[in-house]
Design an enzyme around this catalytic site. Structure first.
Site, PDB file in Angstrom:
ATOM      1  N   ASP A   8       0.872  -1.167   0.000  1.00 42.56           N
ATOM      2  CA  ASP A   8       0.000   0.000   0.000  1.00 42.56           C
ATOM      3  C   ASP A   8       0.912   1.220   0.000  1.00 42.56           C
ATOM      4  OD1 ASP A   8       0.934   0.291   2.622  1.00 42.56           O
ATOM      5  OD2 ASP A   8      -1.056   0.164   3.538  1.00 42.56           O
ATOM      6  N   CYS A  65       3.267  -3.044   4.079  1.00 41.45           N
ATOM      7  CA  CYS A  65       2.455  -1.874   4.427  1.00 41.45           C
ATOM      8  C   CYS A  65       3.180  -1.154   5.557  1.00 41.45           C
ATOM      9  CB  CYS A  65       1.015  -2.261   4.794  1.00 41.45           C
ATOM     10  SG  CYS A  65       0.802  -3.284   6.250  1.00 41.45           S
ATOM     11  N   THR A  67       2.888  -1.258   8.896  1.00 39.85           N
ATOM     12  CA  THR A  67       3.306  -2.145   9.986  1.00 39.85           C
ATOM     13  C   THR A  67       3.455  -3.600   9.554  1.00 39.85           C
ATOM     14  OG1 THR A  67       1.033  -2.630  10.637  1.00 39.85           O
ATOM     15  CG2 THR A  67       2.126  -0.738  11.719  1.00 39.85           C
ATOM     16  N   HIS A  98      10.092 -23.938   9.400  1.00 42.90           N
ATOM     17  CA  HIS A  98       9.077 -24.677  10.148  1.00 42.90           C
ATOM     18  C   HIS A  98       7.657 -24.493   9.623  1.00 42.90           C
ATOM     19  CE1 HIS A  98      11.613 -25.234  14.052  1.00 42.90           C
ATOM     20  NE2 HIS A  98      12.244 -25.631  12.971  1.00 42.90           N
ATOM     21  N   HIS A 133       7.014 -30.867  10.837  1.00 39.37           N
ATOM     22  CA  HIS A 133       6.435 -29.578  10.463  1.00 39.37           C
ATOM     23  C   HIS A 133       5.377 -29.741   9.372  1.00 39.37           C
ATOM     24  CE1 HIS A 133       9.481 -27.911  13.001  1.00 39.37           C
ATOM     25  NE2 HIS A 133      10.428 -28.471  12.271  1.00 39.37           N
TER      26      HIS A 133
END
Length: 145
Positions: A8, A65, A67, A98, A133
Site C-alpha cells: 500500500d 504496508c 506495519t 518450520h 512440520h
C-alpha cells in the site's frame, strides 16, 4: 525465482527498494502495485499477490504496508496462503524452515532498508524442513481451521 510483490502507500518506498535488490539478484518480479504514495487500501494489493500464487504465476509473495499487520491479516484469509509478518532475521528463517510460509509481510515503518534486505534474503534462502512440520501444516489445511 518468480516473486509477486505488492504494497500500500505506507510500504511503497520499501517495496521499490526491495524490488531493486531482488532484481539485482536475478529474481523475476510481478509488481501488482501500488505505484505511488497516494492513499490506497491494503486488502486490494494483498488479494492480487495471493491471486498470483493461487494461479501459479508466482512461487512466493512479498507484501509491505506501514506495519505489515494489515497485509498479513488480509493475506491469511486466502486459501493456501501462509503469510508471516516478520521484523527480524531469525523469524524470517523459522517461518520458512518450520511453517513453509509462502508470503512474507513486512512493515516499512517498523524496519529499515538494510534489515528488510537481510530478512528477504534469509527468507528466500531458507528451505522448509518438512517432517513433523509438514504434519502440522497438513492440519492447517483441514476443515477445523
Amino acid at each position: 525465482m518468480k516473486i509477486a510483490i505488492g504494497s500500500d502507500h505506507g510500504g511503497y518506498s520499501l517495496k521499490e527498494m526491495i524490488k531493486e535488490h531482488l532484481q539485482s539478484q536475478g529474481h523475476e518480479l510481478l509488481d501488482v502495485g501500488t505505484h505511488s504514495l497516494d492513499s490506497v487500501d491494503f486488502p486490494d494489493y494483498s488479494a492480487q499477490v495471493c491471486q498470483k500464487l493461487d494461479v501459479q504465476e508466482a512461487e512466493l509473495g512479498i507484501l509491505i504496508c506501514g506495519t505489515g499487520i494489515g497485509m498479513s491479516i488480509a493475506a491469511n484469509k486466502h486459501k493456501g496462503i501462509r503469510a508471516a509478518l516478520v521484523h527480524d532475521v531469525y523469524s524470517a528463517k523459522m517461518t520458512r524452515a518450520h511453517n513453509n510460509s509462502n508470503v512474507l509481510c513486512m512493515g516499512a515503518r517498523v524496519i529499515g532498508d538494510e534489515l528488510a534486505k537481510m530478512i528477504v534474503d534469509t527468507w528466500l534462502s531458507t528451505d522448509f524442513e518438512g517432517g513433523r512440520h509438514q504434519r502440522r501444516l497438513d492440519k492447517l489445511e483441514g476443515e477445523s481451521c
